[in-house]
Design an enzyme around this catalytic site. Sequence first.
Site, PDB file in Angstrom:
ATOM      1  N   GLY A   1      62.590  26.592  27.129  1.00 26.62           N
ATOM      2  CA  GLY A   1      62.566  26.020  25.785  1.00 26.62           C
ATOM      3  C   GLY A   1      62.181  24.549  25.761  1.00 26.62           C
ATOM      4  O   GLY A   1      62.498  23.830  24.831  1.00 26.62           O
TER       5      GLY A   1
ATOM      6  N   ARG B   1      62.965  40.242  30.325  1.00 29.13           N
ATOM      7  CA  ARG B   1      63.645  40.810  29.150  1.00 29.13           C
ATOM      8  C   ARG B   1      62.601  41.143  28.100  1.00 29.13           C
ATOM      9  O   ARG B   1      61.417  40.847  28.269  1.00 29.13           O
ATOM     10  CB  ARG B   1      64.604  39.758  28.580  1.00 29.13           C
ATOM     11  CG  ARG B   1      63.866  38.448  28.301  1.00 29.13           C
ATOM     12  CD  ARG B   1      64.657  37.414  27.574  1.00 29.13           C
ATOM     13  NE  ARG B   1      63.997  36.115  27.632  1.00 29.13           N
ATOM     14  CZ  ARG B   1      63.019  35.725  26.829  1.00 29.13           C
ATOM     15  NH1 ARG B   1      62.550  36.538  25.902  1.00 29.13           N
ATOM     16  NH2 ARG B   1      62.484  34.517  26.939  1.00 29.13           N
TER      17      ARG B   1
ATOM     18  N   GLU C   1      55.763  31.372  34.214  1.00 33.56           N
ATOM     19  CA  GLU C   1      57.090  31.909  34.490  1.00 33.56           C
ATOM     20  C   GLU C   1      57.129  33.377  34.097  1.00 33.56           C
ATOM     21  O   GLU C   1      56.220  33.877  33.437  1.00 33.56           O
ATOM     22  CB  GLU C   1      58.175  31.135  33.743  1.00 33.56           C
ATOM     23  CG  GLU C   1      58.045  31.163  32.232  1.00 33.56           C
ATOM     24  CD  GLU C   1      59.152  30.338  31.562  1.00 33.56           C
ATOM     25  OE1 GLU C   1      60.008  30.950  30.919  1.00 33.56           O
ATOM     26  OE2 GLU C   1      59.148  29.108  31.691  1.00 33.56           O
TER      27      GLU C   1
ATOM     28  N   LYS D   1      62.618  28.644  38.507  1.00 28.49           N
ATOM     29  CA  LYS D   1      61.171  28.464  38.382  1.00 28.49           C
ATOM     30  C   LYS D   1      60.533  28.177  39.742  1.00 28.49           C
ATOM     31  O   LYS D   1      59.431  28.629  40.037  1.00 28.49           O
ATOM     32  CB  LYS D   1      60.861  27.324  37.416  1.00 28.49           C
ATOM     33  CG  LYS D   1      61.515  27.462  36.047  1.00 28.49           C
ATOM     34  CD  LYS D   1      60.833  28.505  35.186  1.00 28.49           C
ATOM     35  CE  LYS D   1      61.517  28.672  33.852  1.00 28.49           C
ATOM     36  NZ  LYS D   1      62.635  29.626  33.858  1.00 28.49           N
TER      37      LYS D   1
END
Lengths: 70, 451
Positions: B164, B292, B288, B116
């Site tokens: 998360g 994917r 961020e 990050k």
Amino acid sequence: MATVKASMAGNVWKVLVSEGEEVKAGQDVVILESMKMEIPIAAEEDGVVQKLIAQEGDFVNEDEDLLELQ
Amino acid sequence: MLKKILIANRGEIARRVIRTCKRLNIQTVAIYSEADQQALHVREADEAYCIGKPPVNQSYLKLEEIIKVAKESGAEAIHPGYGLLSENATFAKRCIEEGITFIGPSPKIITSMGSKIEARKTMKEAGVPIIEGVDLPLENEEAAIVGAKSIGYPLMLKASAGGGGIGMQLVHSEEELIKAFAGNKKRAETFFGDGTMYLERYISEPHHIEVQIIADTYGNIIPLWERECSIQRRNQKVVEEATSPFISEATREKMLQAAKDAAKHIQYTNAGTIEFLVDKDQNFYFLEMNTRLQVEHPVTEEITGLDLVEEQIRISSGLELSIKQEDVVKKGHAIEVRIYAEDPKTFFPNPGKITLLQLPEGEGIRHECAVESGSMVTPFYDPMIAKLVVWGNDRDEACKRLKQALLDYKIEGIKTNIPMLIKTISHEQFLKGYTTTKFVEEYYLPELATI
């Protein structure tokens, strides 16, 4: 003699107490990991940890004994 | 075009990738753990191989084993889905070394966006606004206290390798920071093997809005509008929609341009998502980048008519995107809700056997579902078992359809979050389009007693 049981099926992520240790009611004694969530398991009554049954890394089913309290 | 693909994933996303492969006449190879022997993705793939025991680190995360299966089965490429190995640069690198195409960006990009702190630096260079913060890897409380003085409280303490919501905490004072630092650092070390921490200014009433990007190897980069994903519980998204009901057309244009600039700056290829935090005055800041396909990609597909998995496969086959920027039109509004096997009051996971599953059918309803009547939901994997996606000509129609579909959704044997979803999407604040990341605690939790 009381046993602390798993509230749900999961992996034993951390055991927070050792044999002979005094614990208070409501104190977290084991952290389970299930479906990517950590679930703290607390002792329901005051007592001394008599025996650790589940080890870190073990898989336990719902209601399975985690440790014994005296 | 690639002819045979191994799907290094499970559940609904594995089925989703297989579906597109079948349409494109591409052979599919599934992998599964002992717990997933009966899973639908195993049945639907052309070939399936067991790769180990139920816990993910003994099956779905065994990258060498997966590469071996790919080679033995003659798969030319691996689609990683989301989660699991999808943002694991080592896996991408090992695929390439073994002559297998990794369906995603280069390992170098995965690495640079995976940190990050590094991602923030890169985005700043690309001219994308970032939240004011302290990027020095903070070694200890003392460094954090000094850093905090330069931004002021409240602030977010975050783990550089995090995700998360793990290793992340809102702190209001120096005292709280001292209390929070060691524990979060330790959690980040335990979960991600990296306890590097940094600080960010806290944005109040934030919206989580992200831009979907697709980019081929010929320099074509197309931003496919934005998704509003503010409604979350336990820092995981629950309701996602395209487009956002919150931002103005002018803000939208700026955000899409910023996402395109960012992708261009890092020479991104394949599908990726740039996440932004948007404050109440519509200032947006880079949060961020996910390198994917994302869980909520279907809402973008619904409003554009594209198949993002097909575009991913095209890009990895060395083809151009199937469309040009000017050909992409936005039509209507789409909302997705994630169906979790959990107690709707405590958000605690609830594994067990699904005794009955009956999915609602109707115009504008799409299911991405990993289970059927008789399926076992095991404690080894993520509690998300299905997604329900609805499309409408406008947001109001989409909300009405979604509510009806949720009321008609029959699932028995386990608890799910459907009662919580119905409450959430019928709430007047949701219908008004007021969806901040605080929604669940402000509007849902106080009403729990009525479920």
